[in-house]
Scaffold this active site. Structure first.
Site, PDB file in Angstrom:
ATOM      1  N   GLY A 278     -13.073   7.306   8.269  1.00 18.08           N
ATOM      2  CA  GLY A 278     -12.702   5.947   6.983  1.00 18.08           C
ATOM      3  C   GLY A 278     -14.603   5.772   6.819  1.00 18.08           C
TER       4      GLY A 278
ATOM      5  NE  ARG B 112      -2.474  23.145  -0.411  1.00 17.60           N
ATOM      6  CZ  ARG B 112      -3.307  24.173  -0.972  1.00 17.60           C
ATOM      7  NH1 ARG B 112      -2.471  24.578  -1.458  1.00 17.60           N
ATOM      8  NH2 ARG B 112      -3.970  23.344  -2.177  1.00 17.60           N
TER       9      ARG B 112
ATOM     10  CG  MET C  27     -10.418  16.007   6.766  1.00 15.39           C
ATOM     11  SD  MET C  27     -12.392  17.144   6.257  1.00 15.39           S
ATOM     12  CE  MET C  27     -13.391  16.611   6.638  1.00 15.39           C
ATOM     13  NE  ARG C  28      -2.749  17.512   2.168  1.00 15.72           N
ATOM     14  CZ  ARG C  28      -1.379  18.763   2.707  1.00 15.72           C
ATOM     15  NH1 ARG C  28      -1.468  18.409   4.215  1.00 15.72           N
ATOM     16  NH2 ARG C  28      -1.092  19.098   1.727  1.00 15.72           N
ATOM     17  CB  ILE C  29      -6.958  22.392  -0.763  1.00 16.45           C
ATOM     18  CG1 ILE C  29      -8.320  22.720   0.327  1.00 16.45           C
ATOM     19  CG2 ILE C  29      -6.969  22.639  -2.190  1.00 16.45           C
ATOM     20  CD1 ILE C  29      -9.343  23.376  -0.430  1.00 16.45           C
TER      21      ILE C  29
ATOM     22  CG  ASN D 257     -14.517  15.168  -1.997  1.00 21.57           C
ATOM     23  OD1 ASN D 257     -13.812  14.361  -0.929  1.00 21.57           O
ATOM     24  ND2 ASN D 257     -15.484  16.716  -1.078  1.00 21.57           N
TER      25      ASN D 257
ATOM     26  CG  HIS E 111     -18.635  19.198   0.891  1.00 23.19           C
ATOM     27  ND1 HIS E 111     -18.156  18.960   1.745  1.00 23.19           N
ATOM     28  CD2 HIS E 111     -20.263  19.568   0.894  1.00 23.19           C
ATOM     29  CE1 HIS E 111     -18.442  20.363   2.257  1.00 23.19           C
ATOM     30  NE2 HIS E 111     -19.216  20.526   1.642  1.00 23.19           N
TER      31      HIS E 111
ATOM     32  CG  ASP F 110     -15.913  20.979  -0.627  1.00 23.69           C
ATOM     33  OD1 ASP F 110     -15.246  20.232  -0.804  1.00 23.69           O
ATOM     34  OD2 ASP F 110     -15.715  21.371  -0.139  1.00 23.69           O
TER      35      ASP F 110
ATOM     36  CD  GLU G 109     -20.591  11.825   4.180  1.00 24.79           C
ATOM     37  OE1 GLU G 109     -19.735  11.448   3.579  1.00 24.79           O
ATOM     38  OE2 GLU G 109     -21.324  12.291   4.324  1.00 24.79           O
TER      39      GLU G 109
HETATM   40  C1  GAR Z   1     -17.865  12.476   5.747  1.00 19.52           C
HETATM   41  O1  GAR Z   1     -19.073  13.159   6.011  1.00 19.52           O
HETATM   42  C2  GAR Z   1     -17.618  13.610   4.507  1.00 19.52           C
HETATM   43  O2  GAR Z   1     -17.946  13.679   3.428  1.00 19.52           O
HETATM   44  C3  GAR Z   1     -17.349  14.697   4.828  1.00 19.52           C
HETATM   45  O3  GAR Z   1     -15.835  13.818   6.060  1.00 19.52           O
HETATM   46  C4  GAR Z   1     -17.168  13.553   6.847  1.00 19.52           C
HETATM   47  C5  GAR Z   1     -16.028  12.239   6.747  1.00 19.52           C
HETATM   48  O4  GAR Z   1     -16.190  11.003   7.371  1.00 19.52           O
HETATM   49  N1  GAR Z   1     -15.934  15.601   4.396  1.00 19.52           N
HETATM   50  C6  GAR Z   1     -15.716  16.655   4.597  1.00 19.52           C
HETATM   51  O5  GAR Z   1     -16.624  17.419   4.885  1.00 19.52           O
HETATM   52  C7  GAR Z   1     -15.206  17.025   2.920  1.00 19.52           C
HETATM   53  N2  GAR Z   1     -14.852  18.906   2.279  1.00 19.52           N
HETATM   54  P1  GAR Z   1     -15.619   9.260   7.038  1.00 19.52           P
HETATM   55  O6  GAR Z   1     -14.226   9.607   7.260  1.00 19.52           O
HETATM   56  O7  GAR Z   1     -16.137   8.474   8.373  1.00 19.52           O
HETATM   57  O8  GAR Z   1     -15.580   9.052   5.324  1.00 19.52           O
END
Ligand code: GAR
Length: 225
Positions: A12, A65, A90-92, A115, A117, A153, A182
């Site tokens: 998070g 889903r 982490m779900r589509i 989103n 990525h 994505d 990010e």
């Molecule tokens: C982040 O790097 C985000 O970009 C990635 O998961 C991580 C979550 O970190 N998301 C994906 O890979 C989605 N395809 P966080 O829980 O610390 O924000």
């Protein structure tokens, strides 16, 4: 003031970046709800500390889903959410979800699901984007904030930041460097949305009143001088 719903599955830290930006007035909005699908995820604790309503909807073992996404949508609607931010979700998401948060007149025809990525899309979509970049041997990777469409994505890109891959990087080091970016660009994109400055034309997202182009190139490695 927009009402933001954040969906998170893990640490998070992007949720935290959005919460911090709201608290510091860098986003004209509030995080109205957090939905998390993993019991014990740190995102739940971050929401609690910030005083934001967190909903735990465990998804493990759920095969329907669409039915699951119906539940998520109804929780978000109950909190009057305008914009949904996937932050390490982490779900589509299903068409049910995307239809529920499709463009509205008030949103000036923008989709309403974003989103973040950890790669420069369309390179390295899906899981373990940082590992994919290391294996490929690219000199730059980075991160992307994009609107979500039914693909993995694949939605229209709002903003990207480039991050160099350094000699000796492992997945953890590279991921940490990408996360810094990010945390910088996700709040920016949300604020642009809140200001009504994003326009989607097919695949292209236009930012109204953006500053002029940056013409300086960057090269990595930079070579001998
Ligand atoms: C982040 O790097 C985000 O970009 C990635 O998961 C991580 C979550 O970190 N998301 C994906 O890979 C989605 N395809 P966080 O829980 O610390 O924000």
């Amino acid at each position: 003031m927009i009402r933001i719903g954040v969906l998170a599955s893990g640490s998070g830290s992007n949720l935290q970046a959005l919460l911090d930006a709201v608290r510091e007035g860098r986003i004209d909005g509030e995080v109205a709800a957090v939905v998390c699908n993993v019991p014990g995820a740190r995102a739940l604790e971050r929401a609690r500390v910030a005083g934001v309503q967190a909903e735990l909807l465990p998804s493990k073992g759920i095969t329907d889903r669409e039915a699951y996404d119906h539940q998520v949508v109804s929780r978000l609607r109950a909190h009057g959410v305008d914009l949904v931010c996937l932050a390490g979700w982490m779900r589509i998401v299903t068409p049910t979800f995307l239809d529920a948060f499709g463009p509205t007149a008030a949103g000036k025809d923008c989709p309403r699901v974003m989103n973040v990525h950890p790669s420069l899309l369309p390179s390295f979509p899906g899981l373990h984007a940082q590992r994919q970049a290391l294996h490929y041997g690219v000199r730059f990777t980075g991160c992307t904030v994009h609107f979500v469409d039914p693909g993995t994505d694949t939605g229209p890109v709002i903003v990207q930041a480039a991050v160099p891959v350094l000699q000796g990087d492992d997945e953890a080091a590279l991921s940490a460097r990408i996360l810094v970016e990010e945390h910088r660009i996700y709040p920016l994109a949300v604020q642009w949305y809140a200001e009504g400055r994003l326009e989607v034309h097919g695949r292209r997202v236009r930012l109204r009143d953006a500053a002029g182009p940056m013409l300086d190139g960057v090269t990595n490695p930079s070579g001998d001088r």
